[in-house]
Structures are given as C-alpha cells and as structure tokens.
Design a protein around this motif. Structure first.
Motif, PDB file in Angstrom:
ATOM      1  N   THR A  40       0.366  -1.632   0.231  1.00  0.00           N
ATOM      2  CA  THR A  40       0.238   0.230   0.015  1.00  0.00           C
ATOM      3  C   THR A  40       1.005   1.426   0.389  1.00  0.00           C
ATOM      4  O   THR A  40       0.944   2.538  -0.845  1.00  0.00           O
ATOM      5  CB  THR A  40      -1.174  -0.274   1.281  1.00  0.00           C
ATOM      6  N   GLN A  41       2.001   1.047   0.818  1.00  0.00           N
ATOM      7  CA  GLN A  41       3.044   2.489   0.763  1.00  0.00           C
ATOM      8  C   GLN A  41       3.434   2.350  -0.146  1.00  0.00           C
ATOM      9  O   GLN A  41       3.762   3.927  -1.278  1.00  0.00           O
ATOM     10  CB  GLN A  41       3.851   2.129   1.947  1.00  0.00           C
ATOM     11  N   ALA A  44       1.618   3.910  -3.256  1.00  0.00           N
ATOM     12  CA  ALA A  44       0.816   5.503  -2.751  1.00  0.00           C
ATOM     13  C   ALA A  44       1.954   6.373  -3.407  1.00  0.00           C
ATOM     14  O   ALA A  44       2.114   7.621  -3.811  1.00  0.00           O
ATOM     15  CB  ALA A  44       0.386   5.616  -0.946  1.00  0.00           C
ATOM     16  N   SER A  47       2.407   6.018  -6.833  1.00  0.00           N
ATOM     17  CA  SER A  47       0.925   7.485  -7.227  1.00  0.00           C
ATOM     18  C   SER A  47       1.566   8.781  -7.763  1.00  0.00           C
ATOM     19  O   SER A  47       0.047   9.805  -8.220  1.00  0.00           O
ATOM     20  CB  SER A  47      -0.565   6.638  -7.137  1.00  0.00           C
ATOM     21  N   GLY A  48       2.406   8.782  -6.620  1.00  0.00           N
ATOM     22  CA  GLY A  48       2.729  10.363  -6.175  1.00  0.00           C
ATOM     23  C   GLY A  48       1.703  11.095  -4.978  1.00  0.00           C
ATOM     24  O   GLY A  48       1.524  12.554  -4.657  1.00  0.00           O
ATOM     25  N   SER A  49       0.419  10.262  -4.343  1.00  0.00           N
ATOM     26  CA  SER A  49       0.210  10.510  -3.344  1.00  0.00           C
ATOM     27  C   SER A  49       0.289  10.977  -2.526  1.00  0.00           C
ATOM     28  O   SER A  49      -0.323  11.514  -0.853  1.00  0.00           O
ATOM     29  CB  SER A  49      -1.571  10.070  -3.396  1.00  0.00           C
ATOM     30  N   ARG A  50       1.808  10.177  -2.127  1.00  0.00           N
ATOM     31  CA  ARG A  50       2.503  10.331  -0.342  1.00  0.00           C
ATOM     32  C   ARG A  50       4.053  10.578  -0.577  1.00  0.00           C
ATOM     33  O   ARG A  50       4.097   9.834  -1.822  1.00  0.00           O
ATOM     34  CB  ARG A  50       1.999   8.829   0.227  1.00  0.00           C
TER      35      ARG A  50
END
Length: 102
Positions: A40-41, A44, A47-50
C-alpha cells in the motif's frame, strides 16, 4: 521501486515504467497480509499521493537505518580441513598410541 523513485531523475522514470507493468502484482500483494502495509505504501508513493520515506524523513535518512554492529575481536580459527586429502582418519587407538610414544 520505492527506493528508485526516491532517487529522482531516471530512477523515478524506471520506477514508474516498472509500476505500469507490475501494477497487477502490487495490487495482489495488497491482499497478502504480510505484504499489505508495504505494498500500500509503495503504491501511494509511486502514484504521487505520498512522498517517499527518504524524502519525508526529517534529519536525514540515516536515522531510519539500523546502526552498524560493533566489530568483533578477531578469534583464531582452526584451519579448514583439506577436503581433497584421502588419507585415512586417525582412530582413537592410533591417537592413544601416538600420545603414549611421545
């Protein structure tokens, strides 16, 4: 993938291209209990969300690395046996006779 992405530049490009071909595998790993958190990390981050962990860590990335183990004192080791030596092994009786003769 996460490490390559955090390096930026061409590493980021390689991570993105790899994600496009391995997305199905990463999505499968989200359903594996042992891999869920990390998968999950990684998704994320890629995808650039984190932000990557190295980029978001304050005080440098060395704080997240384990400390190097203290060097051990050198111990004298017995020489390795010669595996090609085909001589018969000494028996306990032969060792006792050699000790008595000495």
């Amino acid at each position: 993938l996460e490490h390559l992405y955090s390096k930026g530049g061409s590493g980021k490009d390689v991570a993105r291209m790899t994600l496009s071909s391995a997305k199905g595998l990463l999505l499968h790993l989200v359903n594996v209990p042992e891999c869920n958190k990390k998968a999950t990390q990684v998704i994320a981050v890629l995808s650039g969300s984190r932000p990557p962990p190295e980029a978001s860590a304050t005080g440098g990335s060395s704080s997240s690395r384990p400390a190097a183990a203290a060097p051990r004192p050198q111990q004298k080791q017995a020489p390795a046996p010669d595996l090609l030596d085909m001589a018969p092994l000494p028996t306990a009786a032969a060792a006792a006779a050699a000790a008595a003769a000495a």
